[in-house]
Design a protein around this motif. Structure first.
Motif, PDB file in Angstrom:
ATOM      1  N   TRP A  35       0.971  -1.195  -0.087  1.00  9.76           N
ATOM      2  CA  TRP A  35      -0.013   0.041  -0.045  1.00  9.76           C
ATOM      3  C   TRP A  35       0.946   1.290   0.219  1.00  9.76           C
ATOM      4  O   TRP A  35       1.697   1.441   0.930  1.00  9.76           O
ATOM      5  CB  TRP A  35      -0.814   0.160   1.194  1.00  9.76           C
ATOM      6  CG  TRP A  35      -1.732   1.344   1.320  1.00  9.76           C
ATOM      7  CD1 TRP A  35      -2.466   1.815   0.241  1.00  9.76           C
ATOM      8  CD2 TRP A  35      -1.797   2.064   2.719  1.00  9.76           C
ATOM      9  NE1 TRP A  35      -3.052   3.160   1.017  1.00  9.76           N
ATOM     10  CE2 TRP A  35      -2.618   3.135   2.326  1.00  9.76           C
ATOM     11  CE3 TRP A  35      -1.392   1.856   3.963  1.00  9.76           C
ATOM     12  CZ2 TRP A  35      -2.976   4.027   3.207  1.00  9.76           C
ATOM     13  CZ3 TRP A  35      -1.631   2.618   4.823  1.00  9.76           C
ATOM     14  CH2 TRP A  35      -2.672   3.953   4.571  1.00  9.76           C
ATOM     15  N   HIS A  50       5.276  -0.951 -14.516  1.00  5.45           N
ATOM     16  CA  HIS A  50       4.352  -0.495 -13.747  1.00  5.45           C
ATOM     17  C   HIS A  50       4.851   0.814 -12.886  1.00  5.45           C
ATOM     18  O   HIS A  50       5.953   0.648 -12.314  1.00  5.45           O
ATOM     19  CB  HIS A  50       3.901  -1.626 -12.703  1.00  5.45           C
ATOM     20  CG  HIS A  50       3.461  -2.817 -13.416  1.00  5.45           C
ATOM     21  ND1 HIS A  50       2.382  -3.184 -13.788  1.00  5.45           N
ATOM     22  CD2 HIS A  50       4.264  -3.924 -13.495  1.00  5.45           C
ATOM     23  CE1 HIS A  50       2.317  -4.393 -14.415  1.00  5.45           C
ATOM     24  NE2 HIS A  50       3.432  -5.209 -14.262  1.00  5.45           N
ATOM     25  N   THR A  51       3.996   1.634 -12.674  1.00  8.60           N
ATOM     26  CA  THR A  51       4.279   2.898 -11.963  1.00  8.60           C
ATOM     27  C   THR A  51       3.035   2.938 -10.800  1.00  8.60           C
ATOM     28  O   THR A  51       2.021   2.992 -11.173  1.00  8.60           O
ATOM     29  CB  THR A  51       4.321   4.281 -12.711  1.00  8.60           C
ATOM     30  OG1 THR A  51       5.387   4.154 -13.763  1.00  8.60           O
ATOM     31  CG2 THR A  51       4.686   5.184 -12.093  1.00  8.60           C
ATOM     32  N   PHE A  52       3.724   3.219  -9.782  1.00  7.47           N
ATOM     33  CA  PHE A  52       2.626   3.178  -8.396  1.00  7.47           C
ATOM     34  C   PHE A  52       2.882   4.447  -7.713  1.00  7.47           C
ATOM     35  O   PHE A  52       3.965   4.884  -7.559  1.00  7.47           O
ATOM     36  CB  PHE A  52       2.776   2.044  -7.702  1.00  7.47           C
ATOM     37  CG  PHE A  52       2.390   0.846  -8.417  1.00  7.47           C
ATOM     38  CD1 PHE A  52       1.269   0.421  -8.683  1.00  7.47           C
ATOM     39  CD2 PHE A  52       3.671  -0.207  -8.750  1.00  7.47           C
ATOM     40  CE1 PHE A  52       0.840  -0.803  -9.411  1.00  7.47           C
ATOM     41  CE2 PHE A  52       3.131  -1.518  -9.426  1.00  7.47           C
ATOM     42  CZ  PHE A  52       1.930  -1.673  -9.716  1.00  7.47           C
ATOM     43  N   ASP A  56      -2.160   3.813  -4.151  1.00  5.99           N
ATOM     44  CA  ASP A  56      -2.158   2.652  -4.895  1.00  5.99           C
ATOM     45  C   ASP A  56      -1.867   1.114  -4.157  1.00  5.99           C
ATOM     46  O   ASP A  56      -1.196   1.424  -3.160  1.00  5.99           O
ATOM     47  CB  ASP A  56      -1.127   2.799  -6.049  1.00  5.99           C
ATOM     48  CG  ASP A  56      -1.540   3.413  -7.105  1.00  5.99           C
ATOM     49  OD1 ASP A  56      -2.632   3.697  -7.422  1.00  5.99           O
ATOM     50  OD2 ASP A  56      -0.603   3.852  -7.809  1.00  5.99           O
ATOM     51  N   PHE A  58      -1.065  -2.655  -4.587  1.00  5.38           N
ATOM     52  CA  PHE A  58      -0.739  -3.865  -5.594  1.00  5.38           C
ATOM     53  C   PHE A  58      -0.047  -5.183  -4.988  1.00  5.38           C
ATOM     54  O   PHE A  58       0.563  -5.031  -3.828  1.00  5.38           O
ATOM     55  CB  PHE A  58       0.202  -3.179  -6.655  1.00  5.38           C
ATOM     56  CG  PHE A  58       1.701  -2.698  -6.243  1.00  5.38           C
ATOM     57  CD1 PHE A  58       2.654  -3.620  -6.410  1.00  5.38           C
ATOM     58  CD2 PHE A  58       1.831  -1.449  -5.629  1.00  5.38           C
ATOM     59  CE1 PHE A  58       4.066  -3.243  -5.895  1.00  5.38           C
ATOM     60  CE2 PHE A  58       2.769  -0.995  -5.408  1.00  5.38           C
ATOM     61  CZ  PHE A  58       3.937  -1.775  -5.457  1.00  5.38           C
ATOM     62  N   THR A  80       5.653   3.087   2.272  1.00  5.43           N
ATOM     63  CA  THR A  80       4.875   2.264   1.989  1.00  5.43           C
ATOM     64  C   THR A  80       4.625   1.348   3.439  1.00  5.43           C
ATOM     65  O   THR A  80       5.372   1.289   4.141  1.00  5.43           O
ATOM     66  CB  THR A  80       5.278   1.481   1.003  1.00  5.43           C
ATOM     67  OG1 THR A  80       6.446   0.775   1.132  1.00  5.43           O
ATOM     68  CG2 THR A  80       5.627   2.299  -0.255  1.00  5.43           C
ATOM     69  N   VAL A 109       1.365  -8.445 -12.241  1.00  4.00           N
ATOM     70  CA  VAL A 109       1.109  -7.430 -11.185  1.00  4.00           C
ATOM     71  C   VAL A 109      -0.066  -7.246 -10.937  1.00  4.00           C
ATOM     72  O   VAL A 109      -0.708  -6.708 -11.972  1.00  4.00           O
ATOM     73  CB  VAL A 109       2.120  -6.302 -11.144  1.00  4.00           C
ATOM     74  CG1 VAL A 109       1.740  -5.560  -9.797  1.00  4.00           C
ATOM     75  CG2 VAL A 109       3.600  -6.981 -11.045  1.00  4.00           C
ATOM     76  N   TYR A 110      -0.812  -7.308  -9.730  1.00  2.00           N
ATOM     77  CA  TYR A 110      -2.258  -6.977  -9.758  1.00  2.00           C
ATOM     78  C   TYR A 110      -2.457  -5.650  -9.225  1.00  2.00           C
ATOM     79  O   TYR A 110      -1.538  -5.301  -8.009  1.00  2.00           O
ATOM     80  CB  TYR A 110      -2.781  -8.108  -8.386  1.00  2.00           C
ATOM     81  CG  TYR A 110      -3.232  -9.453  -9.174  1.00  2.00           C
ATOM     82  CD1 TYR A 110      -4.409  -9.775  -9.594  1.00  2.00           C
ATOM     83  CD2 TYR A 110      -2.260 -10.319  -9.121  1.00  2.00           C
ATOM     84  CE1 TYR A 110      -4.890 -11.121 -10.124  1.00  2.00           C
ATOM     85  CE2 TYR A 110      -2.562 -11.785  -9.503  1.00  2.00           C
ATOM     86  CZ  TYR A 110      -3.849 -12.086 -10.188  1.00  2.00           C
ATOM     87  OH  TYR A 110      -4.093 -13.108 -10.569  1.00  2.00           O
ATOM     88  N   HIS A 111      -3.201  -4.945  -9.690  1.00  2.00           N
ATOM     89  CA  HIS A 111      -3.288  -3.416  -9.392  1.00  2.00           C
ATOM     90  C   HIS A 111      -4.711  -3.243  -8.725  1.00  2.00           C
ATOM     91  O   HIS A 111      -5.622  -3.439  -9.511  1.00  2.00           O
ATOM     92  CB  HIS A 111      -2.910  -2.570 -10.315  1.00  2.00           C
ATOM     93  CG  HIS A 111      -2.935  -1.183  -9.926  1.00  2.00           C
ATOM     94  ND1 HIS A 111      -3.147  -0.004 -10.634  1.00  2.00           N
ATOM     95  CD2 HIS A 111      -2.812  -0.675  -8.834  1.00  2.00           C
ATOM     96  CE1 HIS A 111      -2.987   1.088 -10.155  1.00  2.00           C
ATOM     97  NE2 HIS A 111      -2.778   0.922  -8.996  1.00  2.00           N
ATOM     98  N   SER A 113      -7.194  -0.620  -7.433  1.00  2.00           N
ATOM     99  CA  SER A 113      -7.405   0.980  -7.433  1.00  2.00           C
ATOM    100  C   SER A 113      -8.566   1.277  -6.680  1.00  2.00           C
ATOM    101  O   SER A 113      -9.688   0.875  -6.935  1.00  2.00           O
ATOM    102  CB  SER A 113      -7.578   1.372  -8.754  1.00  2.00           C
ATOM    103  OG  SER A 113      -7.747   2.849  -8.849  1.00  2.00           O
TER     104      SER A 113
END
Length: 269
Positions: A35, A50-52, A56, A58, A80, A109-111, A113
């Protein structure tokens, strides 16, 4: 303070980072649920980046190779909460809960939102980081199982990832290298991740590509960088790390030696 990590247990941590961006090549031993409170992270894998950012959430699968670049952003630290979903914890969970769907590793990768239930679960951990030994030991187990249950309710296919406990063995070297050449690792690490000793890795590599690993890796990384600068109009300073180079001066020298012109001159066209 530049870097600080607080733990509830070894499996749940809060990281706080200030300073220059830092990069590392990693293989994730466990599934990791993250997180983002503030800052930015880029996770560069074979097929995509991937950009977080803040807010976000993931899930990164285990046994995945990636380049990770962490940045403070907008005057705020990189901060985080990360939860490791270990094989042992998941085996215990699925001994009591029936997995559904096909049992196969999912290479993505699971995102998640703006999912209030999952964000609430992760945010509820914040007060625990300052309790130390006063925190009841079973609280961490409860929170991890809560997170697993929420993930299963959000995505019905996630069991295909979480309930798969197989370990990777010796794999196809050509396929692996074509997918991961931008990762800046030693020959020992490349050998390890393909299930080979260093000597076997070099021998199999020569047989597959008819050249040395270093020559092939440099060529592939330069081609990737050239594509991003010429076709995607990206700046050399934003490309060289993602392409697998450690510093800009070495990248510029190798680029000019390969193509006959500097990356900056290509960028200025």
């Amino acid at each position: 303070m530049e870097f600080e990590t607080k733990y509830i247990t070894d499996d749940i941590k809060l990281t706080h980072f200030e300073g220059k961006p830092f990069k590392t090549e990693v293989i994730f031993e466990h599934h990791i649920l993250v997180w983002f409170i503030s800052g930015e992270t880029k996770i560069i894998q074979a097929e995509e980046t991937h950009t977080f950012n803040a807010g976000d959430i993931f899930l990164i699968p285990r046994n995945q190779l990636a380049t990770v670049i962490n940045y403070p952003k907008d005057g705020k630290p990189h901060k985080t909460v990360a939860m490791h979903l270990t094989k042992e914890r998941l085996e215990a969970f699925y001994s009591r809960h029936k997995a559904t769907g096909k049992m196969q590793p999912l290479q993505k990768v699971y995102h998640f939102s703006n999912h209030l239930l999952l964000e609430s679960c992760m945010a509820s951990l914040i007060p625990y980081f300052d309790l130390g030994p006063d925190l009841p030991p079973d609280i961490a187990v409860i929170k991890i199982e809560e997170a697993i249950s929420i993930l299963r309710s959000i995505n019905k296919n996630v069991d295909g990832l979480l309930a798969n406990f197989e370990d990777p063995g010796k794999i196809n070297l050509t396929t692996f290298m074509e997918r991961h050449y931008m990762l800046n690792m030693t020959m020992e690490r490349f050998g390890y991740h393909t299930g080979r000793s260093v000597s076997t890795f070099r021998r199999d590599f020569k047989k597959a590509f008819n050249t040395t690993p270093q020559k092939w890796l440099t060529g592939k990384r330069l081609e990737l960088a050239h594509y991003h600068i010429a076709e995607k109009q990206r700046r050399p300073v934003d490309v060289y790390v993602e392409a697998g180079f450690e510093n800009l001066s070495h990248f510029s020298y190798a680029f000019k030696n390969r193509f006959g012109y500097s990356p900056q001159s290509l960028s200025d066209k």
